[in-house]
Design a protein around this motif. Structure first.
Motif, PDB file in Angstrom:
ATOM      1  N   ASN A 480       7.387  -6.458   7.373  1.00 29.62           N
ATOM      2  CA  ASN A 480       6.416  -5.415   6.532  1.00 29.62           C
ATOM      3  C   ASN A 480       6.107  -4.059   7.080  1.00 29.62           C
ATOM      4  O   ASN A 480       4.993  -4.719   7.591  1.00 29.62           O
ATOM      5  CB  ASN A 480       6.363  -5.949   5.424  1.00 29.62           C
ATOM      6  N   GLU A 481       6.705  -2.958   6.564  1.00 28.53           N
ATOM      7  CA  GLU A 481       5.799  -1.467   7.225  1.00 28.53           C
ATOM      8  C   GLU A 481       6.232  -1.825   8.562  1.00 28.53           C
ATOM      9  O   GLU A 481       4.996  -0.802   9.616  1.00 28.53           O
ATOM     10  CB  GLU A 481       3.783  -2.108   6.634  1.00 28.53           C
ATOM     11  N   ALA A 484       5.871   1.728  10.192  1.00 29.68           N
ATOM     12  CA  ALA A 484       5.081   2.818   9.181  1.00 29.68           C
ATOM     13  C   ALA A 484       3.584   3.865  10.189  1.00 29.68           C
ATOM     14  O   ALA A 484       3.380   4.458  10.779  1.00 29.68           O
ATOM     15  CB  ALA A 484       3.859   2.028   8.650  1.00 29.68           C
ATOM     16  N   SER A 485       2.865   3.047  11.008  1.00 36.83           N
ATOM     17  CA  SER A 485       2.302   3.819  11.630  1.00 36.83           C
ATOM     18  C   SER A 485       2.523   4.398  13.613  1.00 36.83           C
ATOM     19  O   SER A 485       1.975   5.048  13.357  1.00 36.83           O
ATOM     20  CB  SER A 485       1.095   2.662  12.221  1.00 36.83           C
ATOM     21  N   THR A 515       9.021   1.332   6.370  1.00 39.52           N
ATOM     22  CA  THR A 515       7.553   1.292   6.092  1.00 39.52           C
ATOM     23  C   THR A 515       7.231   1.098   4.236  1.00 39.52           C
ATOM     24  O   THR A 515       6.143   0.751   4.105  1.00 39.52           O
ATOM     25  CB  THR A 515       7.056   3.189   5.640  1.00 39.52           C
ATOM     26  N   ASN A 517       6.292  -1.876   2.041  1.00 38.01           N
ATOM     27  CA  ASN A 517       5.567  -3.314   1.740  1.00 38.01           C
ATOM     28  C   ASN A 517       5.974  -4.365   0.796  1.00 38.01           C
ATOM     29  O   ASN A 517       5.432  -4.561   0.220  1.00 38.01           O
ATOM     30  CB  ASN A 517       3.803  -2.398   0.936  1.00 38.01           C
ATOM     31  N   GLY A 763       2.532  -6.955  12.185  1.00 36.27           N
ATOM     32  CA  GLY A 763       1.514  -7.174  11.005  1.00 36.27           C
ATOM     33  C   GLY A 763       0.053  -6.591  11.836  1.00 36.27           C
ATOM     34  O   GLY A 763      -0.952  -5.635  10.829  1.00 36.27           O
ATOM     35  N   ASN A 764       0.284  -5.574  12.178  1.00 38.90           N
ATOM     36  CA  ASN A 764      -0.672  -4.445  13.090  1.00 38.90           C
ATOM     37  C   ASN A 764      -0.655  -3.255  12.493  1.00 38.90           C
ATOM     38  O   ASN A 764      -0.159  -2.643  12.555  1.00 38.90           O
ATOM     39  CB  ASN A 764      -0.285  -4.381  14.582  1.00 38.90           C
ATOM     40  N   LYS A 765      -1.794  -3.222  11.391  1.00 36.90           N
ATOM     41  CA  LYS A 765      -1.502  -1.687  10.918  1.00 36.90           C
ATOM     42  C   LYS A 765      -1.891  -0.313  11.876  1.00 36.90           C
ATOM     43  O   LYS A 765      -1.809   0.724  11.287  1.00 36.90           O
ATOM     44  CB  LYS A 765      -3.090  -1.722   9.680  1.00 36.90           C
ATOM     45  N   ASN A 766      -2.153  -0.389  13.386  1.00 37.77           N
ATOM     46  CA  ASN A 766      -1.802   0.681  13.257  1.00 37.77           C
ATOM     47  C   ASN A 766      -0.972   0.079  14.983  1.00 37.77           C
ATOM     48  O   ASN A 766      -1.658   0.310  15.980  1.00 37.77           O
ATOM     49  CB  ASN A 766      -3.992   1.206  14.439  1.00 37.77           C
ATOM     50  N   ASN A 767      -0.250   0.108  14.771  1.00 36.07           N
ATOM     51  CA  ASN A 767       0.621  -0.173  15.963  1.00 36.07           C
ATOM     52  C   ASN A 767       0.757   1.485  16.563  1.00 36.07           C
ATOM     53  O   ASN A 767       1.321   1.098  17.734  1.00 36.07           O
ATOM     54  CB  ASN A 767       2.295  -0.562  15.190  1.00 36.07           C
TER      55      ASN A 767
END
Length: 777
Positions: A480-481, A484-485, A515, A517, A763-767
Motif C-alpha cells: 500500500n502507498e 506515494a512518496s 498512493t 492506503n 512500508g517506508n513513508k519517505n521512499n
C-alpha cells in the motif's frame, strides 16, 4: 596576516621593517595528486607549488571539472617578478638532476600549470613589476576577444623569502618603517610588503557556469622616458591612459560605483594617481567617486596586487558591500581631490552604489593598467532556495575524509541553494583521479534556515570497478502507498503520469493504485501487475535521466517485463499494457485454485522431495525456491517441510499457481493480447540475461527476440533465476528495481563478494529519501 613574527627571517637589520604580510603552509603540497616527482617537488619554487593549487581551485570554484579542460585552448598568464628561492637552488644547493632549473625557472610559474592541467593555449609569465597580474588580465582578455583562446587562468605570485630583497626596497625609500600601509592617509609614508598567490578563471560569458563579474574592458600603456627617473610615476601618462580608455567604451566615468586604486601609501605615487583620476573621472561625474585600496588591508603584494584588487572587486559584487580601507584616520590634505571630496575614501563597510568597478594598477617601471569589471545582472531566484521540498543529493570525492566533509559542512552553513548544488554536481560529473575518499550527503529544504544533512556517508574508495546489474523482481514486492512518496521526484512522477494515461482507457486509476492506503487495493491481481510495472518504469527512467546504465539486466518472473523496457525492447506504454494483459488473463482464465510457497532449500535439493502434483516455479538460489500447485497440495507439503525443520511459507498469489502446468490455459489468450501490443519484436541485447529460457537455448532465433512469445513463455515456465544469476560477475553491484527490495537475502547469499542495493523499501513513508540514499551508495 601582516605581522612582525619571524617566520621568514630573524629581525637582524634595523633598516628592514619588521612587519610584512605572510601566507601560511608554504611547505605543504600534494605532489602525488598533481603528478610532480618528489625530488622535483622539493626543489620547486613555492610560488609554483601554490599557483598550481590555486589555479586548480579557481577552475573548481567556477563549477568546472579541471579534467574537462585537458586539450583545450586555455591560456595561462601569470604575473610575477622575483623568485626569491632562485638563490638557494641555483647557487647554493645545486641538485644532481638539474631539478633546480626546472623548479625555479620563472617560466615554470605558468608552464607548470599548463602541464599539470593539460592546457594547450598560450602559457607565459609577465613581469611589469607591481602591475604584472593586471597585465596578465589584459593579455588574457585580448586573447579571448581575438578568438585565440577559449578560456584563461590568470594569476599573480609574490613570496618574501630573503631579507635582502626587502632591504633593497627599503633603501629605495618606498617602504613604511612601522610596517603599516596607509593609502590616502595624512600619515602615509610608504607601504608594507606582502605575500599573495592567487588565480582567477576567465571564460566567455556564454560558457560560464558561475559569474562573479564580467570584464568590460582592459587597457595598458607605459610612462616611457621621465626626467625624474624610471621609478617616478607619471600622472600625465596615467591620465592619458584613462582618457583613451573611456573614449573606447560605452560606459562613462559617471557609471562607476567605485574605483579600486593602486595607491600604496607612497609619498609620490598616491598624489600622482589621485590627480589623474580627478582630472579624467571626477570631472565627468555629478557625485563624488568612492575610492579605496586593498593594500591597506593586506599590504602591497607587488606583482600579485592587481589580482588582489580584482578579488576585492568580486567580493563587492558578490556581497553588494565594499570592504573598507583600514589604517585610515584623515585624508592627506595635499591631495586636492581628497580634500575637496571629489574622491571619498571608503572607511566603513559601504553598499556598492552602482554595478561597475574600475581597477588601477601601476608598475614602478612605468607599466600602467586600467580595467573595468561589471556585476553579473542576473540575480538568483529566491536566493537559490528550491520551490519544492525534494531533498538534494551531493556526491563528492576528495583526497581525505575531511576534504569531503568540508564540502558537506559548507553546504550546511547556508540555506539549501539549488544553483550551488548543481554547480557541485557538475564539478565532479566525471571521475577525478586520485580522489581516494568518496561520500554523499542528502540535504533537506529548510527554507531560509540553514540546511541539514538527512543522510551523510564518507568511505575510502578502493578503486574497484564493479559491473552494474539491474535486477527486476516480480510479484510480492507490492504494498500500500508504494508510490506515494516517490511521486515527489519529478522524473518519476512524469513516468507514472504516462503509464496512468495509458491505462485510463482500460478503466484503471494507476495513481490511486500507487498512493491508496486501502489495504484491499492489491487483493486485485490486476492492480499488483500494473503497480509493480509502473514503479519499475519510473525507477528505470530516473536512473536513465542520471546517465546510470547497467552492464547486465536480469528479471525474476514478471520482472522480465522490466528487463524488456530497460533493454529497449518495449516502450513504457507497451510495458504497462503488457503487465495489464498479464493481470487481465489471470482474472479471466479458468484454472484450478492454486497456491505458491517459498521454501528454504534449492531446486536441486527439493526436486526429489516433491509430490507429483507440485512443481518448482522459481529456482531462486542454491538454498531457496518457490513451489506451485493445487492449494491443498501446497499446504500439505508446506506442513511436511516444517515438520522436518525446513523453512516453508505460503506466499500471496491470488490463488493462481504461476509458472506451472496448471495455468497452461492462460497461454493462448496472453499470447493473443501481447501480439496486439508487441507488433514488431526487437532483438534482445547481450545485456539482458534470460531467466525464462535455459542457457543452452539462448542462441535459438526465437529466444533472441523480445516478443509476445517470449513473454508468454515467461508466464508459463519455471523462473531459472539461480542458473542465470550464476552467469554474472561475482563482484557485481546489483541494484534491485521494484517497489520493495524483495530479493535482497537471495542476492546477498548468492553473491557474497558483490554489493546489493535496493532502491525502495516496504512500508517506508519517505521512499524518496530511501531512493536518494541508494543513489548515494
Amino acid at each position: 596576516m601582516v605581522d612582525d613574527d619571524e617566520r621568514r627571517w630573524r629581525h637582524f637589520n634595523p633598516e628592514i621593517p619588521k612587519r610584512f604580510g605572510k601566507i601560511s603552509n608554504l611547505e605543504k603540497f600534494d605532489a602525488t595528486f598533481f603528478g610532480v616527482h618528489f625530488k622535483q617537488a622539493h626543489t620547486l619554487d613555492p610560488q609554483t607549488r601554490i599557483l598550481i593549487e590555486t589555479a586548480y581551485e579557481a577552475v573548481i570554484d567556477a563549477g568546472i571539472n579541471p579534467k574537462s579542460l585537458r586539450g583545450t585552448k586555455t591560456g595561462v598568464y601569470i604575473g610575477s617578478c622575483i623568485s626569491e628561492s632562485e638563490k638557494t637552488w641555483f647557487y647554493e644547493k645545486v641538485s644532481s638532476g638539474g631539478f633546480g632549473i626546472t623548479g625555479c625557472s620563472r617560466a615554470m610559474l605558468a608552464n607548470r600549470i599548463s602541464y599539470t592541467l593539460g592546457l594547450e593555449g598560450p602559457s607565459f609569465l609577465l613581469d611589469t613589476a607591481c602591475s604584472s597580474s593586471m597585465y596578465a588580465l589584459d593579455n588574457a582578455f585580448s586573447a579571448i576577444r581575438n578568438g585565440e583562446i577559449d578560456a584563461a587562468i590568470i594569476g599573480g605570485a609574490n613570496l618574501l623569502l630573503h631579507p635582502f630583497v626587502t632591504l633593497q626596497f627599503a633603501r629605495l625609500g618606498v617602504l613604511s618603517q612601522d610596517g603599516y600601509c596607509r593609502p590616502f592617509d595624512k600619515d602615509a609614508c610608504g607601504y608594507s610588503r606582502s605575500e599573495a598567490i592567487n588565480c582567477l578563471f576567465l571564460q566567455r560569458k556564454r560558457d560560464a557556469k558561475r559569474i562573479y563579474a564580467s570584464v568590460v574592458y582592459s587597457k595598458t600603456n607605459c610612462d616611457g622616458y621621465k626626467p625624474e627617473g624610471i621609478t617616478y610615476p607619471s600622472g600625465n601618462i596615467q591620465r592619458k591612459l584613462l582618457l583613451e580608455f573611456y573614449k573606447e567604451i560605452d560606459l562613462t566615468p559617471n557609471d562607476m560605483g567605485y574605483l579600486e586604486a593602486h595607491c600604496t601609501g607612497t609619498v609620490v605615487g598616491d598624489p600622482e594617481e589621485c590627480k589623474a583620476i580627478d582630472s579624467v573621472l571626477c570631472s565627468q561625474r555629478q557625485e563624488p567617486l568612492l575610492v579605496g585600496s586593498v593594500k591597506s588591508n593586506i599590504g602591497h603584494s607587488e606583482p600579485a596586487s592587481g589580482i588582489c584588487s580584482l578579488v576585492k572587486a568580486c567580493f563587492a559584487f558578490e556581497t553588494g558591500l565594499i570592504a573598507p580601507n583600514i589604517n585610515f584616520t584623515e585624508v592627506k590634505r595635499t591631495i586636492k581631490a581628497l580634500a575637496e571630496e571629489r574622491l571619498v575614501v571608503v572607511k566603513d563597510v559601504t553598499p556598492l552604489p552602482k554595478p561597475c568597478i574600475a581597477v588601477n594598477s601601476f608598475g614602478f617601471g612605468g607599466a600602467n593598467a586600467h580595467a573595468i569589471l561589471k556585476a553579473h545582472p542576473k540575480s538568483k531566484v529566491n536566493y537559490g532556495i528550491p520551490e519544492d521540498n525534494l531533498p538534494r543529493i551531493v556526491t563528492w570525492a576528495g583526497r581525505t575524509e575531511d576534504a569531503v566533509n568540508e564540502i558537506f559542512n559548507g553546504i550546511e552553513k547556508k540555506p539549501l541553494d539549488a544553483e550551488f548544488i548543481g554547480l557541485l554536481q557538475n564539478i565532479q560529473e566525471e571521475e577525478v583521479t586520485g580522489m581516494v575518499f568518496r561520500g554523499y550527503g542528502i540535504f533537506g529544504n529548510n527554507g531560509n534556515q540553514p540546511t541539514k544533512s538527512l543522510v551523510r556517508n564518507v568511505q575510502h574508495y578502493t578503486g574497484l570497478k564493479r559491473p552494474i546489474v539491474w535486477v527486476f523482481s516480480g510479484m510480492g514486492s507490492q504494498w500500500n502507498e508504494m508510490g506515494a512518496s516517490l511521486m515527489m521526484i519529478p522524473r518519476f512522477r512524469q513516468s507514472i503520469e504516462i503509464s496512468h494515461n495509458t491505462l485510463v482507457p482500460k478503466g484503471l486509476d494507476l495513481i490511486n493504485i500507487l498512493t491508496s492506503n486501502d489495504p484491499a487495493i492489491y487483493e486485485n491481481i490486476l492492480h499488483s501487475f500494473v503497480g509493480i510495472a509502473s514503479v519499475q518504469i519510473g525507477l528505470t527512467d530516473v536512473l536513465r535521466s542520471l546517465n546510470l546504465e547497467p552492464d547486465f539486466i536480469i528479471g525474476h518472473s514478471v520482472g522480465e517485463l522490466g528487463c524488456a523496457y530497460a533493454d529497449g525492447g518495449v516502450t513504457a506504454e507497451q510495458m504497462i499494457l503488457a503487465a495489464y494483459c498479464r493481470g487481465r488473463v489471470s482474472m479471466e482464465s479458468k484454472k484450478i485454485r492454486g497456491g505458491m510457497a517459498a521454501v528454504g532449500i534449492g531446486y536441486r535439493a527439493i526436486k526429489n522431495l516433491l509430490p507429483e502434483a507440485i512443481e518448482v516455479a522459481c529456482h531462486n538460489s542454491a538454498d531457496s525456491c518457490t513451489i506451485s500447485g493445487p492449494i491443498d497440495e501446497v499446504r500439505r507439503f508446506v506442513a511436511e517441510l516444517k515438520s522436518k525443520d525446513i523453512f516453508a511459507k505460503e506466499v500471496p498469489c491470488s490463488n493462481i499457481a504461476y509458472h506451472s502446468r496448471y495455468i497452461a490455459s492462460m497461454g493462448p489468450q496472453l499470447l493473443k493480447y501481447l501480439k496486439e501490443i508487441i507488433t514488431q519484436p526487437k532483438t534482445r541485447t547481450a545485456k539482458w540475461l534470460s531467466t525464462s529460457v535455459p542457457r543452452s537455448e539462448w542462441e535459438q532465433t526465437e529466444n533472441k527476440l523480445c516478443s509476445a512469445e517470449y513473454h508468454t513463455n515467461n508466464l508459463l515456465h519455471s523462473v531459472l533465476f539461480e542458473e542465470t544469476f550464476a552467469e554474472l560477475p561475482k563482484n557485481a553491484l546489483t541494484i534491485e528495481l521494484a517497489p520493495h527490495g524483495l530479493l535482497g537475502a537471495i542476492l546477498k547469499r548468492s553473491m557474497p563478494n558483490g554489493v546489493y542495493i535496493p532502491l525502495t523499501h516496504r512500508g517506508n513513508k519517505n521512499n524518496a529519501l530511501f531512493f536518494m540514499t541508494a543513489l548515494g551508495k
